[in-house]
Design an enzyme around this catalytic site. Structure first.
Site, PDB file in Angstrom:
ATOM      1  CG  ASP A  31       5.047   5.811 -17.653  1.00 34.27           C
ATOM      2  OD1 ASP A  31       4.299   5.558 -16.694  1.00 34.27           O
ATOM      3  OD2 ASP A  31       6.273   5.604 -17.631  1.00 34.27           O
ATOM      4  NE  ARG A  88       6.520 -14.623 -39.123  1.00 30.90           N
ATOM      5  CZ  ARG A  88       5.396 -14.473 -39.821  1.00 30.90           C
ATOM      6  NH1 ARG A  88       4.231 -14.451 -39.210  1.00 30.90           N
ATOM      7  NH2 ARG A  88       5.436 -14.361 -41.136  1.00 30.90           N
ATOM      8  NE  ARG A 107       1.610  -6.249 -35.842  1.00 36.30           N
ATOM      9  CZ  ARG A 107       2.833  -6.383 -36.371  1.00 36.30           C
ATOM     10  NH1 ARG A 107       3.884  -6.039 -35.662  1.00 36.30           N
ATOM     11  NH2 ARG A 107       2.994  -6.854 -37.587  1.00 36.30           N
ATOM     12  CG  ASP A 144       9.144  -2.898 -15.395  1.00 39.66           C
ATOM     13  OD1 ASP A 144       8.182  -2.211 -15.030  1.00 39.66           O
ATOM     14  OD2 ASP A 144      10.325  -2.584 -15.170  1.00 39.66           O
ATOM     15  CD  GLN A 169      17.504  10.947 -18.443  1.00 40.45           C
ATOM     16  OE1 GLN A 169      18.470  11.413 -17.836  1.00 40.45           O
ATOM     17  NE2 GLN A 169      17.627   9.949 -19.293  1.00 40.45           N
ATOM     18  NE  ARG A 186       7.928   3.606  -9.712  1.00 38.06           N
ATOM     19  CZ  ARG A 186       8.657   3.344 -10.784  1.00 38.06           C
ATOM     20  NH1 ARG A 186       8.674   2.123 -11.278  1.00 38.06           N
ATOM     21  NH2 ARG A 186       9.350   4.287 -11.383  1.00 38.06           N
ATOM     22  CD  GLN A 219      -3.027  -0.805   0.035  1.00 41.95           C
ATOM     23  OE1 GLN A 219      -3.448   0.329  -0.209  1.00 41.95           O
ATOM     24  NE2 GLN A 219      -3.428  -1.866  -0.660  1.00 41.95           N
ATOM     25  CG  HIS A 261      14.549   0.127  -8.200  1.00 41.57           C
ATOM     26  ND1 HIS A 261      15.195   0.534  -9.344  1.00 41.57           N
ATOM     27  CD2 HIS A 261      13.569  -0.716  -8.626  1.00 41.57           C
ATOM     28  CE1 HIS A 261      14.639  -0.013 -10.399  1.00 41.57           C
ATOM     29  NE2 HIS A 261      13.656  -0.780 -10.002  1.00 41.57           N
TER      30      HIS A 261
END
Length: 502
Positions: A207, A245, A221, A199, A268, A52, A30, A119
């Site tokens: 984002d 593929r 895809r 990820d 950035q 996150r 949490q 991290h």
């Protein structure tokens, strides 16, 4: 507890396993609600306030979806425990992030003398803490249908390995959770071989959604073309990896181009870097004054929390740290040095709230071979301001790197492909066989200068900028003279010096 269906703004209706629900309902998970995914980006793109928390749930979902696809399409020996462990790893892969996400491990940990701490390492430790403090071992045993502690430890080790994304370095298979036959499972959450993992698929989609930026990359895809193949890896022999593929090669270049674009346009962006530099300065000014209740109820300041790696105290660290600093009372400190540091930090918070952000000016791309020592550059730059009275503390330098995720290497060179009529034979596709219009260079650097001193007139700001341009031309002469380099000063930015919405 049963599986639950969530309505995700990016992926739609998603089903999350019961064990993952149990993990979500813990203080450690949490906490991710209070850590923004993109740090200071919301000061430029005001919609980018997602956290996150939702990203981690999205990664959990995509991990399960990819594995179900591979099992269905190829009939692979992927059991329920494989799927659940990979989903748990996807859910917990960001538990270790500190305040303002990557700002914490890239800027603040370095200044606290913990530059080697990543991290991912903290996520592994926080996952172990989550399991132990919430007494979840019995839950893991039940959902994974395990009978003893030894088997449970193998599965927990597997999850930790998936989170860290360990790469074999010594010419032998070093993973303890799964053998070489299931090496492809390590490609899913944190792929250290070529960088293609769920990820990225989630944070690209999520984002872009919250940034209001269109993305041409379609992870579904690419997922539909994924196939596990045996490849001959250097020193490891025959090993299984996820391949794609051959016609998806351009799609994969698009993935890495999207990554680079998001770094340049958002992560950035020069104003984002300026905001995050202010966050860093604020926190570091009070690193000895900020205290957190650690293990055995011992109060520790920020330096000791990270030096001792006290996870009890680290759990309390999130984006609310700025609000805490704002509420601290300088009068409660007897030493003048401490009072001064806190007042300076609070003044910077006021500047942020009034959008009196550090000015940031970028150079054009710098030769990748150029050796840049920031301390030396600062001294040299200061000589341009002998008469103006500018001091070292009035400005700072940083170097930003934009790449495809593997420094100056082409990550697609490490991807295996297959043909429609030869689906069981992996191959690599040279860049020039994909397109003659793809880049030859996969990395560039820029020097940023932050003007911390608050200048009120456009003339003073313009003078500072012109001197920075002159300094760059002098310092990077060899780069300018190289015909292979395009390192000329970028066109002047508009005077507002802010991002898309400022």
């Amino acid at each position: 507890m049963e599986d639950k269906v969530f309505n995700d703004p990016v992926h739609g209706q998603i089903k999350i396993p019961a064990l993952c629900i149990r993990i979500i309902d813990t203080p450690q998970f949490q906490r991710l609600r209070r850590i923004q995914q993109l740090g200071g980006v919301s000061y430029v793109y005001y919609g980018a306030t997602h956290t996150r928390f939702e990203h981690s749930i999205g990664v959990c979902h995509l991990a399960g979806t990819l594995l179900e696809h591979l099992r269905k399409e190829q009939g692979l020996e992927i059991d329920e425990n494989d799927i659940l462990c990979v989903q748990v790893a996807g859910l917990c892969h960001d538990l270790g992030h500190g305040p303002f996400s990557h700002l914490w491990d890239k800027n603040i940990l370095k200044e606290l003398g913990q530059s080697d701490l990543k991290h991912e390492d903290l996520s592994v430790k926080m996952f172990s803490r989550l399991v132990d403090t919430n007494e979840l071992r019995s839950e893991f045993k039940r959902h994974l249908n395990l009978s003893d502690d030894a088997k449970l430890e193998v599965e927990l080790t597997f999850i930790r390995e998936l989170i860290k994304g360990v790469k074999n370095k010594n010419g032998a298979w070093e993973m303890k959770g799964r053998g070489k036959k299931k090496a492809f499972l390590y490609d899913i959450i944190s792929n250290k071989e070529n960088g293609i993992d769920v990820d990225k698929w989630d944070y690209f989609a999520r984002d872009c959604y919250y940034l209001g930026v269109k993305s041409s990359f379609d992870h579904l895809r690419l997922m539909n073309s994924a196939r596990v193949l045996k490849v001959t890896a250097e020193s490891l022999g025959e090993i299984c990896h996820i391949s794609y593929r051959d016609k998806a090669a351009m799609e994969i270049y698009g993935l890495f181009y999207t990554r680079n674009l998001l770094h340049q346009k958002a992560y950035q962006h020069k104003t984002v870097k300026a905001v995050e530099r202010m966050f860093s300065d604020i926190i570091l000014l009070v690193k000895e004054l900020l205290t957190f209740q650690g293990q055995n109820d011992v109060k520790k300041n920020l330096i000791d929390v990270m030096g001792d790696l006290d996870l009890t105290a680290y759990e309390l660290l999130d984006d609310t740290v700025i609000s805490r600093i704002k509420q601290m009372d300088p009068k409660s400190y007897s030493e003048e040095e401490q009072k001064t540091a806190l007042i300076r930090a609070q003044d910077l918070i006021k500047r942020l709230e009034k959008r009196e952000i550090y000015r940031c000016f970028p150079s054009a791309p710098i030769d990748a071979e150029k050796d840049l020592k920031l301390a030396t550059l600062k001294d040299e730059f200061l000589t341009h301001f002998v008469e103006s009275g500018l001091k070292k503390g009035d400005f700072d330098f940083d170097i930003v790197t934009y790449d495809y995720g593997m420094k100056n290497e082409n990550p697609v060179d490490k991807v295996y492909f297959y043909e429609k009529f030869n689906p069981d034979f992996p191959k690599k596709i040279p860049k020039d066989q994909v397109s003659m219009m793809l880049p030859d260079t996969f990395s560039e650097r820029r020097l940023l200068v932050f003007l911390k001193k608050l200048l009120n007139s456009k003339e003073e700001i313009g003078d500072f900028k012109r001197k920075f341009e002159a300094f760059c031309k002098t310092s990077f002469t060899s780069c300018h003279e190289s015909q292979a380099c395009t390192c000329k000063m970028a066109p002047p930015a508009e005077e507002s010096d802010v991002g898309p919405i400022a």
